[in-house]
Design a protein around this motif. Structure first.
Motif, short mmCIF file in Angstrom:
data_model
loop_
_atom_site.label_atom_id
_atom_site.label_comp_id
_atom_site.label_asym_id
_atom_site.label_seq_id
_atom_site.Cartn_x
_atom_site.Cartn_y
_atom_site.Cartn_z
N ILE A 1 0.83 -1.20 0.00
CA ILE A 1 0.00 0.00 0.00
C ILE A 1 0.87 1.26 0.00
CG2 ILE A 1 -1.68 1.32 1.35
CD1 ILE A 1 -2.80 -1.34 2.34
N PHE A 2 1.93 1.24 0.80
CA PHE A 2 2.83 2.39 0.84
C PHE A 2 3.48 2.62 -0.52
CE2 PHE A 2 7.33 3.56 1.10
CZ PHE A 2 7.22 4.88 1.52
N VAL A 3 3.91 1.56 -1.19
CA VAL A 3 4.56 1.72 -2.49
C VAL A 3 3.58 2.30 -3.51
CG1 VAL A 3 5.62 0.47 -4.41
CG2 VAL A 3 6.27 -0.08 -2.06
N VAL A 4 2.34 1.83 -3.49
CA VAL A 4 1.35 2.34 -4.44
C VAL A 4 1.08 3.82 -4.19
CG1 VAL A 4 -1.07 2.18 -5.16
CG2 VAL A 4 0.28 0.10 -4.83
N ILE A 5 0.88 4.20 -2.92
CA ILE A 5 0.63 5.62 -2.62
C ILE A 5 1.87 6.46 -2.95
CG2 ILE A 5 0.11 7.24 -0.75
CD1 ILE A 5 -1.50 5.08 0.60
N HIS A 6 3.06 5.92 -2.70
CA HIS A 6 4.30 6.63 -3.01
C HIS A 6 4.40 6.91 -4.51
CE1 HIS A 6 8.59 7.59 -3.14
NE2 HIS A 6 8.71 6.66 -4.07
N ASN B 1 1.97 7.00 -6.65
CA ASN B 1 0.90 7.91 -7.05
C ASN B 1 1.22 9.35 -6.65
OD1 ASN B 1 -2.05 7.80 -8.10
ND2 ASN B 1 -2.17 9.13 -6.29
N SER B 2 1.83 9.54 -5.48
CA SER B 2 2.20 10.89 -5.06
C SER B 2 3.28 11.47 -5.97
CB SER B 2 2.67 10.87 -3.60
OG SER B 2 3.83 10.05 -3.47
N CYS B 3 4.22 10.64 -6.42
CA CYS B 3 5.25 11.12 -7.33
C CYS B 3 4.64 11.53 -8.68
CB CYS B 3 6.31 10.05 -7.53
SG CYS B 3 7.30 9.68 -6.05
N LEU B 4 3.71 10.70 -9.16
CA LEU B 4 3.05 11.04 -10.43
C LEU B 4 2.19 12.29 -10.29
CD1 LEU B 4 1.99 7.47 -11.65
CD2 LEU B 4 3.94 8.85 -12.40
N TYR B 5 1.56 12.48 -9.14
CA TYR B 5 0.76 13.69 -8.92
C TYR B 5 1.63 14.94 -8.97
CZ TYR B 5 -1.46 17.36 -6.19
OH TYR B 5 -1.95 18.56 -5.75
N PHE B 6 2.79 14.86 -8.33
CA PHE B 6 3.68 16.03 -8.33
C PHE B 6 4.21 16.29 -9.74
CE2 PHE B 6 7.64 18.35 -7.66
CZ PHE B 6 7.24 19.31 -6.75
N PHE C 1 2.00 13.14 -0.93
CA PHE C 1 1.64 11.86 -0.32
C PHE C 1 0.27 11.95 0.36
CE2 PHE C 1 1.85 8.30 2.59
CZ PHE C 1 2.54 7.34 1.88
N TYR C 2 0.02 13.07 1.03
CA TYR C 2 -1.27 13.26 1.70
C TYR C 2 -2.40 13.34 0.67
CZ TYR C 2 -5.01 15.78 4.11
OH TYR C 2 -6.23 16.17 4.60
N PHE C 3 -2.18 14.06 -0.40
CA PHE C 3 -3.20 14.20 -1.44
C PHE C 3 -3.51 12.84 -2.07
CE2 PHE C 3 -4.97 15.36 -5.53
CZ PHE C 3 -5.78 16.43 -5.23
N SER C 4 -2.47 12.04 -2.33
CA SER C 4 -2.67 10.71 -2.93
C SER C 4 -3.39 9.78 -1.96
CB SER C 4 -1.33 10.11 -3.33
OG SER C 4 -0.69 10.91 -4.32
N THR C 5 -3.08 9.92 -0.68
CA THR C 5 -3.76 9.08 0.31
C THR C 5 -5.24 9.39 0.35
OG1 THR C 5 -1.73 9.01 1.63
CG2 THR C 5 -3.76 8.36 2.73
#
Length: 574
Positions: free
Chosen positions: A176-181, A183-188, A222-226
């Protein structure tokens, strides 16, 4: 050399020993060395899986620690290269035998899909730094192809750890952490592509105080992706098509992730309940039965306390069911390692064959008694013996209060009642009341199980009966006269049985002789009948005689018929 590695030396030249000493060993894929190497490979794989995408999407992270990234990158590449070497020296099973021939190992590894992925993951894509510059970590995305090694390491750890359910939960949280990580990188990265601060959905303008720091950028993303992947909501509405597509993809990923998490947690909970049901008896059915049958509260409380004691102290009463899937010899070894020392304390089993004790160990049944519960009462028929594993038991009078002796761990009782000793004045009856003072763990060995095992060890049975006789003599509970009378009766019975056996053998011999004579007579009769059939086969039928009378003289036909019969029958014996 350890059992986890073997060296194959086939050279016959004088320099063979030195070659064997310098060659690398062949690893057993189920051994400890291979397992620890897999755990070592977790670090470079996780490094590439987490850091590369982060460096590619957060330029400040890439520019600020360039030297450190080069050191870590090429250290992971070195481990990747060593992993290929290890693959060339990892044996495999053929017909259940570990293959240590390095030629066969190399040939098999080269033909696998894993070898292709390992080679592609080590392709020197970094040479493109010369043209594109050192700040393009996306060139190292081929390192992700070594992820199957990570899954293999997790699978091995799950089978080896003493807490597999906790490990499954930890592994799920890591995924779960890797997926959110990611996703947060792609969001930025998407926010930088669309423009920081262009609307409320993208990352705020770094020119604002506090938003220019790298830590703030990552934590905000990371917060936004979560928020998106957990479908909590409370996120700004997208304003552009790219933002809508990103949100739709995240929502689909969130639905799949939620289903995966629920399924994994359900599986873990089910496995935990199944393990508890296998190790400890289910008390829900017993409680329901007692309520339906209106069992009194005091007895119901005792039953519940007994179940609670088993659950709290992790005590098992169904060891045979737990070990039933193991091969017989392996199950015997496990039982011997756990219980043999306990069985060896019993006097009548001392100096017995090791194979006999191994058979008896498999017959031991663990039992747990509650405080104040009687294990046996005076006058009861003794069908089993007991070995105290833990706890204290008291030999009490008929009133249940007066204590004559206290038995502790390692002691045993009831062994005489399961052995048929001639002259035993108490027979197979219990001679004392034994009550549990607290919670007591005992091993029970029944008479039927002992008899079944001793049927294969007659000499051991004689030795055990002799030891039991000595114990009874010391206790003055052996009637010598009755023993002699019983022995005489047994000898007379055996003599009569031998006589009956001899008579039976004689009858069988006579019957066989009569049967042979009957078969011989039947064969002779069958031969005679067959001969008569051949003799009468050419005789004329009555219709033929009538036709002959019509055609010629009766006398002539009759004389011809008699002459024909005479010719067939041959000359007169007279």
């Amino acid at each position: 050399m350890s059992q986890d590695s073997k060296v194959k030396t086939t050279e016959s030249s004088p320099s063979a020993p030195s070659k064997a000493r310098t060659s690398l060993p062949v690893l057993d894929p189920s051994g400890d060395y291979y397992y620890w190497w897999l755990n070592t490979m977790v670090f470079p794989v996780m490094y590439n899986l987490i850091i590369i995408v982060c460096r590619a999407c957060f330029p400040d992270l890439q520019h600020g620690y360039l030297v450190a990234w080069f050191v870590l990158d090429y250290t992971s590449d070195l481990l990747y290269l060593l992993d290929i070497v290890v693959r060339f020296h990892t044996g495999f099973l053929d017909q259940g035998i570990l293959v240590v021939d390095k030629g066969r190992i190399s040939s098999r590894y080269i033909r696998t899909w894993s070898f292709f992925l390992d080679l592609v993951s080590l392709m020197p894509t970094d040479v493109a730094y010369v043209r594109l510059g050192p700040h393009t970590p996306m060139l190292r995305l081929n390192r992700f192809l070594r992820v199957p090694r990570l899954f293999e390491a997790f699978d091995r750890t799950e089978t080896r750890t003493a807490y597999p359910n906790a490990f499954r939960i930890t592994k799920l949280m890591l995924y779960i952490f890797v997926v959110i990580h990611w996703n947060s990188c792609l969001y930025f990265a998407l926010s930088r592509y669309l423009g920081f601060g262009r609307d409320a959905w993208v990352y705020p303008d770094p020119a604002q105080p506090g938003f220019e720091r790298l830590r703030r950028q990552y934590l905000y993303s990371f917060y936004f992706s979560t928020l998106i992947l957990t479908t909590v909501g409370d996120t700004p509405l997208p304003a552009r098509e790219e933002e809508y597509l990103f949100m739709v993809g995240d929502f689909l990923l969130a639905v799949m992730g939620f289903a995966t998490i629920m399924g994994s947690m359900s599986s873990v909970i089910y496995n935990m309940n199944t393990a508890d049901a296998a190790f400890y008896p289910d008390h829900a059915l017993v409680k329901k039965y007692m309520k339906q049958q209106h069992v009194n509260r005091r007895l119901e409380r005792r039953v519940i306390d007994w179940y609670q004691h088993l659950q709290i102290n992790k005590k098992m009463t169904n060891e045979i069911a737990i070990l039933q899937h193991l091969p017989e010899r392996l199950r015997a070894e496990v039982a011997v390692s756990v219980h043999l020392s306990t069985l060896s304390r019993v006097q009548i089993f001392q100096n017995c064959e090791a194979s006999l004790l191994e058979e008896l160990v498999l017959k031991l049944q663990p039992q747990t008694y509650s405080p104040g519960e009687y294990v046996c009462r005076k006058g009861d028929i003794g069908r089993e013996m007991y070995i105290i594993r833990e706890g204290q038991l008291a030999v009490v009078a008929d009133d249940g209060v007066t204590q004559y002796a206290v038995l502790g761990a390692g002691l045993y009782f009831g062994e005489i009642s399961i052995i048929n000793i001639k002259g035993n004045m108490s027979g197979n009856r219990r001679t004392a009341n034994i009550k549990s003072l607290g919670y007591s763990d005992l091993f029970c060995l029944s008479k039927e199980d002992l008899r079944e095992v001793l049927s294969e060890y007659p000499q051991a049975q004689v030795v055990m009966e002799e030891k039991g006789r000595e114990i009874l003599l010391k206790m003055n509970k052996l009637d010598v006269n009755a023993e002699a009378a019983e022995i005489a009766l047994q000898e007379a019975t055996e003599s009569r049985l031998r006589g009956l056996d001899q008579q039976l053998d004689d009858l069988q011999t006579k019957f066989a002789r009569l049967l042979a004579e009957l078969e011989s007579s039947a064969l002779k009769i069958a031969y005679r009948i067959e001969r008569l059939e051949w003799q009468t086969r050419e005789w004329p039928m009555p219709e033929e005689l009538a036709e002959a009378d019509d055609e010629g003289e009766p006398g002539e036909g009759a004389s011809q018929g008699r002459e024909g019969r005479t010719a067939q029958e041959g000359p007169d014996p007279e």
